[in-house]
Design an enzyme around this catalytic site. Structure first.
Site, PDB file in Angstrom:
ATOM      1  N   HIS A 298      28.018  44.588  54.948  1.00  0.00           N
ATOM      2  CA  HIS A 298      29.264  45.317  54.684  1.00  0.00           C
ATOM      3  C   HIS A 298      29.168  46.736  55.235  1.00  0.00           C
ATOM      4  O   HIS A 298      28.258  47.473  54.894  1.00  0.00           O
ATOM      5  CB  HIS A 298      29.554  45.346  53.176  1.00  0.00           C
ATOM      6  CG  HIS A 298      30.149  44.067  52.663  1.00  0.00           C
ATOM      7  ND1 HIS A 298      31.041  44.015  51.630  1.00  0.00           N
ATOM      8  CD2 HIS A 298      29.998  42.791  53.097  1.00  0.00           C
ATOM      9  CE1 HIS A 298      31.410  42.746  51.421  1.00  0.00           C
ATOM     10  NE2 HIS A 298      30.773  41.992  52.289  1.00  0.00           N
TER      11      HIS A 298
ATOM     12  N   TYR B 292      36.838  48.799  44.443  1.00  0.00           N
ATOM     13  CA  TYR B 292      36.665  49.428  43.135  1.00  0.00           C
ATOM     14  C   TYR B 292      38.010  50.059  42.781  1.00  0.00           C
ATOM     15  O   TYR B 292      38.462  50.963  43.486  1.00  0.00           O
ATOM     16  CB  TYR B 292      35.607  50.538  43.194  1.00  0.00           C
ATOM     17  CG  TYR B 292      34.181  50.063  43.467  1.00  0.00           C
ATOM     18  CD1 TYR B 292      33.740  49.770  44.752  1.00  0.00           C
ATOM     19  CD2 TYR B 292      33.268  49.946  42.421  1.00  0.00           C
ATOM     20  CE1 TYR B 292      32.433  49.362  44.988  1.00  0.00           C
ATOM     21  CE2 TYR B 292      31.951  49.540  42.650  1.00  0.00           C
ATOM     22  CZ  TYR B 292      31.543  49.250  43.935  1.00  0.00           C
ATOM     23  OH  TYR B 292      30.254  48.853  44.170  1.00  0.00           O
TER      24      TYR B 292
ATOM     25  N   PRO C 230      26.657  49.708  36.161  1.00  0.00           N
ATOM     26  CA  PRO C 230      26.654  48.972  37.426  1.00  0.00           C
ATOM     27  C   PRO C 230      27.584  49.516  38.518  1.00  0.00           C
ATOM     28  O   PRO C 230      27.534  49.055  39.654  1.00  0.00           O
ATOM     29  CB  PRO C 230      27.094  47.555  37.021  1.00  0.00           C
ATOM     30  CG  PRO C 230      27.776  47.713  35.706  1.00  0.00           C
ATOM     31  CD  PRO C 230      27.179  48.907  35.043  1.00  0.00           C
TER      32      PRO C 230
ATOM     33  N   LYS D  93      23.309  50.175  41.698  1.00  0.00           N
ATOM     34  CA  LYS D  93      21.979  50.765  41.901  1.00  0.00           C
ATOM     35  C   LYS D  93      20.842  50.099  41.117  1.00  0.00           C
ATOM     36  O   LYS D  93      19.672  50.307  41.442  1.00  0.00           O
ATOM     37  CB  LYS D  93      22.009  52.258  41.510  1.00  0.00           C
ATOM     38  CG  LYS D  93      22.760  53.129  42.498  1.00  0.00           C
ATOM     39  CD  LYS D  93      21.957  53.337  43.766  1.00  0.00           C
ATOM     40  CE  LYS D  93      22.791  53.873  44.905  1.00  0.00           C
ATOM     41  NZ  LYS D  93      23.174  52.853  45.889  1.00  0.00           N
TER      42      LYS D  93
ATOM     43  N   TYR E 234      25.758  55.723  48.155  1.00  0.00           N
ATOM     44  CA  TYR E 234      26.029  54.293  47.988  1.00  0.00           C
ATOM     45  C   TYR E 234      25.055  53.448  48.819  1.00  0.00           C
ATOM     46  O   TYR E 234      24.567  52.412  48.344  1.00  0.00           O
ATOM     47  CB  TYR E 234      27.477  53.974  48.379  1.00  0.00           C
ATOM     48  CG  TYR E 234      27.928  52.601  47.935  1.00  0.00           C
ATOM     49  CD1 TYR E 234      28.395  52.390  46.637  1.00  0.00           C
ATOM     50  CD2 TYR E 234      27.870  51.497  48.794  1.00  0.00           C
ATOM     51  CE1 TYR E 234      28.798  51.132  46.210  1.00  0.00           C
ATOM     52  CE2 TYR E 234      28.267  50.236  48.375  1.00  0.00           C
ATOM     53  CZ  TYR E 234      28.733  50.058  47.082  1.00  0.00           C
ATOM     54  OH  TYR E 234      29.118  48.806  46.654  1.00  0.00           O
TER      55      TYR E 234
HETATM   56  P1  RFL Z   1      15.387  41.863  34.463  1.00  0.00           P
HETATM   57  O1  RFL Z   1      16.209  41.231  35.539  1.00  0.00           O
HETATM   58  O2  RFL Z   1      16.018  42.156  33.171  1.00  0.00           O
HETATM   59  O3  RFL Z   1      14.115  40.945  34.250  1.00  0.00           O
HETATM   60  C1  RFL Z   1      13.200  41.147  33.172  1.00  0.00           C
HETATM   61  C2  RFL Z   1      12.523  39.827  32.852  1.00  0.00           C
HETATM   62  O4  RFL Z   1      11.577  40.031  31.806  1.00  0.00           O
HETATM   63  C3  RFL Z   1      11.691  38.973  30.868  1.00  0.00           C
HETATM   64  N1  RFL Z   1      11.187  39.419  29.554  1.00  0.00           N
HETATM   65  C4  RFL Z   1       9.995  39.090  29.047  1.00  0.00           C
HETATM   66  N2  RFL Z   1       9.007  38.333  29.537  1.00  0.00           N
HETATM   67  C5  RFL Z   1       7.919  38.178  28.751  1.00  0.00           C
HETATM   68  N3  RFL Z   1       7.774  38.741  27.523  1.00  0.00           N
HETATM   69  C6  RFL Z   1       8.738  39.503  27.004  1.00  0.00           C
HETATM   70  N4  RFL Z   1       8.597  40.071  25.804  1.00  0.00           N
HETATM   71  C7  RFL Z   1       9.907  39.715  27.780  1.00  0.00           C
HETATM   72  N5  RFL Z   1      11.048  40.403  27.588  1.00  0.00           N
HETATM   73  C8  RFL Z   1      11.803  40.228  28.660  1.00  0.00           C
HETATM   74  C9  RFL Z   1      13.173  38.637  30.871  1.00  0.00           C
HETATM   75  O5  RFL Z   1      13.407  37.316  30.388  1.00  0.00           O
HETATM   76  C10 RFL Z   1      13.511  38.789  32.343  1.00  0.00           C
HETATM   77  O6  RFL Z   1      13.360  37.587  33.063  1.00  0.00           O
HETATM   78  O7  RFL Z   1      14.765  43.255  34.973  1.00  0.00           O
HETATM   79  P2  RFL Z   1      14.250  43.679  36.442  1.00  0.00           P
HETATM   80  O8  RFL Z   1      13.395  42.620  37.057  1.00  0.00           O
HETATM   81  O9  RFL Z   1      13.730  45.059  36.313  1.00  0.00           O
HETATM   82  O10 RFL Z   1      15.593  43.699  37.337  1.00  0.00           O
HETATM   83  C11 RFL Z   1      16.598  44.642  37.128  1.00  0.00           C
HETATM   84  C12 RFL Z   1      17.963  44.066  37.526  1.00  0.00           C
HETATM   85  O11 RFL Z   1      18.116  42.834  36.880  1.00  0.00           O
HETATM   86  C13 RFL Z   1      19.129  45.003  37.138  1.00  0.00           C
HETATM   87  O12 RFL Z   1      18.800  46.332  37.393  1.00  0.00           O
HETATM   88  C14 RFL Z   1      20.423  44.668  37.919  1.00  0.00           C
HETATM   89  O13 RFL Z   1      20.879  43.381  37.610  1.00  0.00           O
HETATM   90  C15 RFL Z   1      21.520  45.687  37.609  1.00  0.00           C
HETATM   91  N6  RFL Z   1      22.793  45.373  38.258  1.00  0.00           N
HETATM   92  C16 RFL Z   1      23.028  45.692  39.586  1.00  0.00           C
HETATM   93  N7  RFL Z   1      22.048  46.248  40.336  1.00  0.00           N
HETATM   94  C17 RFL Z   1      22.250  46.515  41.671  1.00  0.00           C
HETATM   95  O14 RFL Z   1      21.338  47.043  42.325  1.00  0.00           O
HETATM   96  N8  RFL Z   1      23.424  46.179  42.318  1.00  0.00           N
HETATM   97  C18 RFL Z   1      24.462  45.604  41.637  1.00  0.00           C
HETATM   98  O15 RFL Z   1      25.457  45.269  42.275  1.00  0.00           O
HETATM   99  C19 RFL Z   1      24.297  45.364  40.210  1.00  0.00           C
HETATM  100  N9  RFL Z   1      25.256  44.776  39.490  1.00  0.00           N
HETATM  101  C20 RFL Z   1      23.817  44.749  37.513  1.00  0.00           C
HETATM  102  C21 RFL Z   1      25.055  44.470  38.165  1.00  0.00           C
HETATM  103  C22 RFL Z   1      23.632  44.395  36.171  1.00  0.00           C
HETATM  104  C23 RFL Z   1      24.648  43.799  35.461  1.00  0.00           C
HETATM  105  N10 RFL Z   1      24.378  43.458  34.110  1.00  0.00           N
HETATM  106  C24 RFL Z   1      24.718  42.228  33.529  1.00  0.00           C
HETATM  107  C25 RFL Z   1      23.542  44.316  33.310  1.00  0.00           C
HETATM  108  C26 RFL Z   1      26.077  43.869  37.481  1.00  0.00           C
HETATM  109  C27 RFL Z   1      25.890  43.550  36.115  1.00  0.00           C
HETATM  110  C28 RFL Z   1      27.065  42.938  35.408  1.00  0.00           C
HETATM  111  C1  PHB Z   2      28.449  42.429  41.912  1.00  0.00           C
HETATM  112  O1  PHB Z   2      28.821  41.828  42.939  1.00  0.00           O
HETATM  113  O2  PHB Z   2      28.030  41.839  40.926  1.00  0.00           O
HETATM  114  C2  PHB Z   2      28.528  43.916  41.903  1.00  0.00           C
HETATM  115  C3  PHB Z   2      28.850  44.600  43.076  1.00  0.00           C
HETATM  116  C4  PHB Z   2      28.944  45.983  43.067  1.00  0.00           C
HETATM  117  C5  PHB Z   2      28.705  46.668  41.890  1.00  0.00           C
HETATM  118  C6  PHB Z   2      28.377  45.991  40.731  1.00  0.00           C
HETATM  119  C7  PHB Z   2      28.286  44.605  40.731  1.00  0.00           C
HETATM  120  O3  PHB Z   2      28.828  48.028  41.896  1.00  0.00           O
END
Ligand code: RFL
Ligand code: PHB
Length: 390
Positions: free
Chosen positions: A72, A201, A293, A297, A385
């Site tokens: 993108h 957005y 989110p 980041k 970004y």
């Molecule tokens: P995770 O993915 O939470 O993984 C942690 C893992 O640890 C396990 N765990 C345990 N295992 C053993 N013993 C325990 N006591 C444990 N407790 C927990 C869990 O089961 C899990 O499998 O953390 P990690 O690896 O640091 O990854 C971080 C990312 O997941 C997170 O930052 C992103 O998803 C955030 N995020 C976004 N980030 C971006 O860079 N770009 C995006 O577009 C973006 N969109 C988002 C997002 C997060 C969202 N939510 C739901 C919070 C959109 C959403 C809606």
């Molecule tokens: C997504 O596609 O899940 C997404 C994209 C951009 C964001 C957050 C989530 O800023």
């Protein structure tokens, strides 16, 4: 059991760290509370910075990402029904982002770990870590009802916001910074074509919305909803109707609806734990920090922690130097706080804060007017970004 680096958590942080260390000949064992299928069922991030994609290359797991990821060059900010394009390529000297789902990143990393025959203990219950302030850190858990004891040189806490590693640190050794927003994002995934080739957005009097995607045939949409809202109260029809109301007229006309594959609500939070190292325990990713989110980041910050941590551990084993380990926390936090600032700023700019004083609303309008009208301000937005340099 014994390993060089015990990794707690098989999310993107833990799996990516495991893969990078494996490529450098360092032993790892991952313990994960959930099943692999459960980890893959969590629909989360969708946007990868170039630096994150580069790390996937380094880890040797990027073939499908390059084949299926969508490059993108820009995205749109829609304000009260008018769309404004942020031309990332022009504003950043040729850079962009890659749209490739976290689920796919995780799937590719799990496949590589399996193919290399590296050990992951899924469904590890009651994980406890101890002795990380000594030379002999250990962990205990039960797998299939059997107790397991693990000895390691280092422990990497990649276990997310609700994990056990950060919680195991003495309260007086850690400082927490937190901001909770008065709303969450309700997300919906569907096998329908995206409304636009680029992310939109949207700021609207009814609340923020985001049009994102996973592929040319799969869309991901989000709606700002008040805290305490329940997914069960949102039928697909209600979601689509509300989204349509918040979009600019062209996007609303292009919206193709269909049955949801997944719907969930995530609260919005800013959070940082300092420091990120405690003796032989290193926190990485969501275990150490959370961003709302809006700036896309979270996953990218997790990858940048893993980059610093993998380099530091490789230096320790190859060159017998602990310089990288000693600098780990400060290096990560410098980048983390800049991403916290950007994510907070974009969240503040685009959401509806109707509980705040009217003064606040006027400031938000002025800021939007400035960002959209100033080339310099757009460049600042674009530079953040696509991801700040390491
Ligand atoms: P995770 O993915 O939470 O993984 C942690 C893992 O640890 C396990 N765990 C345990 N295992 C053993 N013993 C325990 N006591 C444990 N407790 C927990 C869990 O089961 C899990 O499998 O953390 P990690 O690896 O640091 O990854 C971080 C990312 O997941 C997170 O930052 C992103 O998803 C955030 N995020 C976004 N980030 C971006 O860079 N770009 C995006 O577009 C973006 N969109 C988002 C997002 C997060 C969202 N939510 C739901 C919070 C959109 C959403 C809606
Ligand atoms: C997504 O596609 O899940 C997404 C994209 C951009 C964001 C957050 C989530 O800023």
């Amino acid at each position: 059991m014994r390993t060089q680096v015990l990794i707690v958590g098989a999310g993107p942080s833990g799996l990516l760290l495991g893969q990078l260390l494996h490529r450098a000949g360092i032993d790892t064992l991952i313990v994960e509370r959930q099943t692999a299928a459960h980890v893959l069922s969590r629909i989360r991030a969708g946007v990868l910075e170039q630096g994150t994609a580069d790390l996937m290359d380094e880890a040797g797991v990027s073939a499908r990402m390059h084949a299926e990821g969508l490059l993108h060059d820009g995205f749109a900010l829609a304000v009260d029904g008018v769309r404004h394009r942020i031309d990332l390529r022009r504003l950043t000297g040729g850079r962009g982002v890659l749209v490739y789902g976290q689920t796919e990143v995780t799937r590719d990393l799990m496949a590589a770990r399996d193919a290399a025959g590296l050990p992951t203990l899924y469904e590890a219950a009651e994980v406890r870590i101890e002795g990380f302030d000594t030379a002999t850190p250990r962990a205990h858990c039960t797998v299939g009802g059997e107790p397991v004891e693990i000895h390691a040189d280092f422990i990497a806490g990649c276990d997310g916001f609700h994990g056990v590693c950060r919680a195991s640190v003495a309260a007086d050794a850690i400082r927490l910074y937190e901001k909770v927003y008065p709303f969450g994002w309700l997300g919906l995934l569907s096998d329908t074509p995206p409304v636009s080739d680029e992310l939109i957005y949207s700021r609207h009097a009814r609340g923020f919305s985001l049009c994102s995607m996973r592929s040319p045939t799969r869309s991901r949409y989000y709606l700002q909803v008040p805290l305490g809202e329940r997914v069960d109260d949102w039928t697909d029809a209600r979601f689509w109707d509300e989204l349509r109301l918040r979009l600019d007229p062209e996007a609303a006309a292009a919206l193709v609806t269909g049955p949801s594959l997944e719907k969930s609500i995530a609260p919005l939070r800013s959070f940082v734990a300092e420091p990120m190292r405690f003796g032989r325990l290193f926190l990485a990713g969501d275990a150490a920090h959370i961003v709302p989110p809006t700036g896309a980041k979270g996953l990218n910050l997790a990858a940048s922690d893993v980059r610093y941590l993998s380099q530091a551990l490789i230096e320790h084993y190859r060159e017998r130097s602990d310089a990288g380990l000693d600098h780990y926390s400060a290096r990560c936090l410098a980048r983390v706080w800049k991403a916290e600032r950007f994510s907070w700023w974009l969240t503040s700019l685009m959401h509806n804060f109707d509980q705040e004083p009217a003064f606040q609303a006027r400031l938000q309008e002025a800021e939007l007017d400035y960002v959209l009208g100033s080339e310099a301000a757009r460049r600042v937005l674009a530079e953040n970004y696509i991801g700040l340099p390491f």
